[in-house]
Design an enzyme around this catalytic site. Structure first.
Site, PDB file in Angstrom:
ATOM      1  CD  GLU A 170      -2.984  -1.103   2.257  1.00  0.00           C
ATOM      2  OE1 GLU A 170      -4.159  -0.755   2.054  1.00  0.00           O
ATOM      3  OE2 GLU A 170      -2.558  -1.445   3.369  1.00  0.00           O
TER       4      GLU A 170
ATOM      5  CD  GLU B  23      -3.428  -6.261   4.029  1.00  0.00           C
ATOM      6  OE1 GLU B  23      -2.593  -5.344   4.073  1.00  0.00           O
ATOM      7  OE2 GLU B  23      -3.640  -6.925   2.992  1.00  0.00           O
TER       8      GLU B  23
END
Length: 696
Positions: free
Chosen positions: A106, A126
């Site tokens: 990210e 995640e």
């Protein structure tokens, strides 16, 4: 020691992340990145910036050392860092090598440019913690690699090699050779050509038929993830990326993240994640304890367990000497191993030359003399102390000094086994679970005199052969089988009281277990449990018999291996089929015991089985057989099919509330067919419940 380092290379500033082992984005790293950005912004001589990590990792994401601490959310949080990167007035280039995962990816997505080495590992994992990317990953990745590819990565959490993403907008340049040198050269091109600041958030997401695609995706993902809410939330977030503006999509992602982090499913998955890491830390064994070199392994027994154990080491490239007493048994074992590899080749999971390379590491033998130079021996012989004694006395005579002698015993006293040798410090338990080449769990049994270096060696070796290792002290059954005996006991007693095998297994499977207790007994083999019970009956004359199971075993019904147990099985199939003969045995046993059958609810079935696990787990903790409650949970998640989304028996008890668990147990103690002593809460459980505390 600083977690980031700032250096100037001509007109390019380099911010290097330095938080071993995987450059987790801890608070110091985040603050260091922002400080470096501000420094570069204020320096007129700097025309571009590079963010770079180590050879091992650009960044593996969040720093697990800070999970559940105030630092994890302290400013600058990851979103703030990415905002600083994205709004920089000078181009920021991510130089990616090694792992680039989770928050690390990210962060890279927030940069204006990305250069990468071949072989870098790219992922947003995640979902494996019951979450979704929470710093814009669901919004930026679809803008660079397309909706479908991004959704696949996000929903699966799979790791993708950087080469697989070549040709997408994710990477601006592939660097062969030194990463920093390649990144500096690329930065120079950006500066000289005056390239614009490319913000991923400004890109548009397109899909020819978004409505139809997301309808299909939601159906497929929902069917595959019925007990886990995170995958469907990932679909929602990616759909927002495709159908709404960036800010609106980011809000959908944030709302989903906040929701998911509070779910019991995410809590359970995060608990399992940390449990696995905690299990590698063994009391009394320093992390820097040197292990013994293991270059060759000997295995005694070419049956199902021995051959399965052998395959683990062959897969890891470790030569194996496989011993049997008779040529016929040895040939049968070799055939079983070859069949496993041929099956993998047929399914395209293994190339033929790789299979042959692994088989070439296997040396069959009929003599203990071939064990004279092995570094580790694992016995997988019949579960009887006299048999173990003969084996270990022979190993003590034959094996070289310093060789580790391991027993695959599932219940027997390891200290007695070690006592059959003159080197008890070299003896350890290595309890594999069947099928040993498939099941992840390895119970490492620590005897009274097991050396610290032996434990360190076996724990490290477990990683090499891709096992989840948990250390147990010595007791009858260790952690897993000692507890499962209580679980199975309650299942069998409920058959006496009025339940059917189908109801017991159905209730437990509906709770989330991969397999009910009676189907599991049939799979493992009824003769194994029967042999253990007969030994325990002799050792503890007051022990309550489990009549139905004993009667079935007396009839030769040992489960799948004989075609009948609690169920019947057709040749070549594993389907558990109802058998009226079992009903007759149950009815006859009830009459023999003087039991009038009653109706049991599914809730009672689940609670009696699971709380029996919990209570015995509490005793195991109190006795020091297990180091921590999470070790017990890990044993049950890895080896016994306990539902992952419930986190293991001890975490599940915490979720229910220990006071509620104790109250329910008191009700079971009042059952006329129950045993008050059995349902007496373990002292640790009673104390924690009274104090309003939890196991974890």
């Amino acid at each position: 020691m600083s977690s980031t380092h700032y250096a100037q290379h001509g007109s390019v500033a380099v911010i290097r992340l330095d938080n071993p082992p995987v450059n987790g984005l801890g608070h110091a790293v985040r603050a260091g990145i922002v400080e470096g950005l501000r420094k570069a912004e204020a320096d007129a001589a700097i025309k571009a910036l590079i963010l770079i990590g180590s050879e091992r990792a650009f960044s593996g994401g969040a720093d697990i050392k800070e999970f559940n601490t105030p630092k994890a959310l302290a400013e600058p949080n990851l979103g703030t860092v990415i905002h600083h990167v994205e709004t920089s007035t000078k181009p920021v280039i991510a130089a990616i090598g090694g792992a680039c995962m989770g928050g690390g990816l990210e962060l890279a997505l927030g940069c204006h440019y990305r250069v990468v080495q071949p072989g870098a590992q790219i992922a947003l994992p995640e979902v494996k913690l019951g979450l979704l990317p929470g710093a814009g990953g669901t919004q930026r990745l679809p803008r660079l690699i397309g909706v479908e590819a991004a959704l696949n990565m996000i929903v699966s959490g799979a790791t993708v090699p950087s080469e697989q993403l070549k040709g997408t907008a994710l990477f601006d340049h592939f660097v062969e050779g030194d990463l920093l040198a390649g990144a500096l050269a690329f930065a120079q091109v950006v500066i000289e050509e005056g390239r614009p600041l490319k913000r991923v958030r400004d890109l548009t997401v397109t899909h020819p038929k978004p409505e139809a695609f997301f309808l299909y995706a939601r159906t497929a993902v929902g069917a595959a993830s019925k007990n886990f809410p995170a995958p469907l939330k990932c679909v929602d977030a990616v759909e927002a990326a495709a159908t709404q503006g960036f800010a609106e999509g980011l809000a959908v992602e944030r709302e989903a993240f906040v929701h998911l982090i509070q779910t019991s499913e995410s809590r359970s998955l995060r608990h399992a994640f940390f449990a696995e890491r905690a299990a590698s830390k063994v009391a009394g064994v320093a992390e820097d304890t040197p292990g013994r070199p293991i270059q060759t392994v000997g295995i005694i027994g070419a049956g199902t367990m021995g051959t399965g154990i052998a395959i683990n080491f062959l897969n890891a490239g470790i030569p194996v000497v496989l011993l049997e007493m008779k040529q016929e048994a040895l040939d049968r074992g070799l055939g079983s191993i070859r069949k496993v590899y041929e099956g993998q080749v047929a399914k395209g999971k293994l190339k033929p030359d790789k299979a042959e390379q692994r088989l070439a590491l296997l040396k069959p033998t009929l003599t203990y003399d071939d064990f004279r130079h092995v570094d580790l021996v694992i016995e997988a012989v019949f579960e009887e102390m006299s048999v173990k004694e003969a084996v270990f006395r022979k190993l003590d005579e034959v094996c070289k000094p310093g060789a580790i002698l391991a027993s695959n015993t599932s219940t027997l006293d390891l200290n007695r086994i070690a006592g059959f040798t003159r080197r008890p410090q070299d003896v350890v338990g290595a309890h594999f679970f069947s099928p040993a080449n498939v099941m992840k769990l390895l119970e490492v049994i620590r005897g009274e005199k097991t050396g610290s270096d032996v434990l360190a060696t076996v724990m490290q070796l477990a990683k090499t052969i891709k096992k989840t290792a948990v250390v147990s002290g010595v007791c009858d059954g260790f952690i897993g089988n000692r507890m499962i005996a209580m679980y199975q006991r309650e299942a069998l007693l409920m058959l006496e009281e009025g339940a059917s095998p189908q109801q017991v297994d159905g209730a437990i499977e509906a709770f989330g277990f991969a397999m009910g207790p009676l189907k599991m007994a049939d799979l493992a083999g009824g003769d194994i449990g029967w042999a253990i019970r007969k030994r325990q009956y002799a050792e503890r004359p007051d022990m309550r018999r489990v009549l139905i199971a004993d009667r079935l075993c007396e009839m030769g019904r040992f489960g799948q291996k004989t075609g009948s147990g609690f169920y019947r099985y057709e040749p070549g199939r594993r389907d558990a089929l109802h058998d009226p003969q079992v009903d007759e045995v149950i009815d006859a046993s009830r009459k023999e015991l003087g039991v009038t059958p009653r109706t049991l609810s599914d809730d009672e079935i689940v609670q009696r089985c699971v709380y029996a696990l919990v209570n015995e787990g509490a005793r195991i903790l109190e006795e020091g057989i297990a180091q921590r409650a999470s070790d017990i949970d890990l044993v049950y998640l890895s080896g016994y099919g306990f539902p992952v989304f419930r986190g293991g028996p001890m975490l599940y008890a915490d979720t229910v509330g220990l006071m509620n668990v104790v109250r329910t147990m008191e009700g079971f103690a009042a059952n006329p067919r129950g045993h008050r002593a059995f349902w007496q809460p373990a002292p640790l459980l009673a104390r924690l419940a009274a104090e309003g505390k939890s196991f974890t």
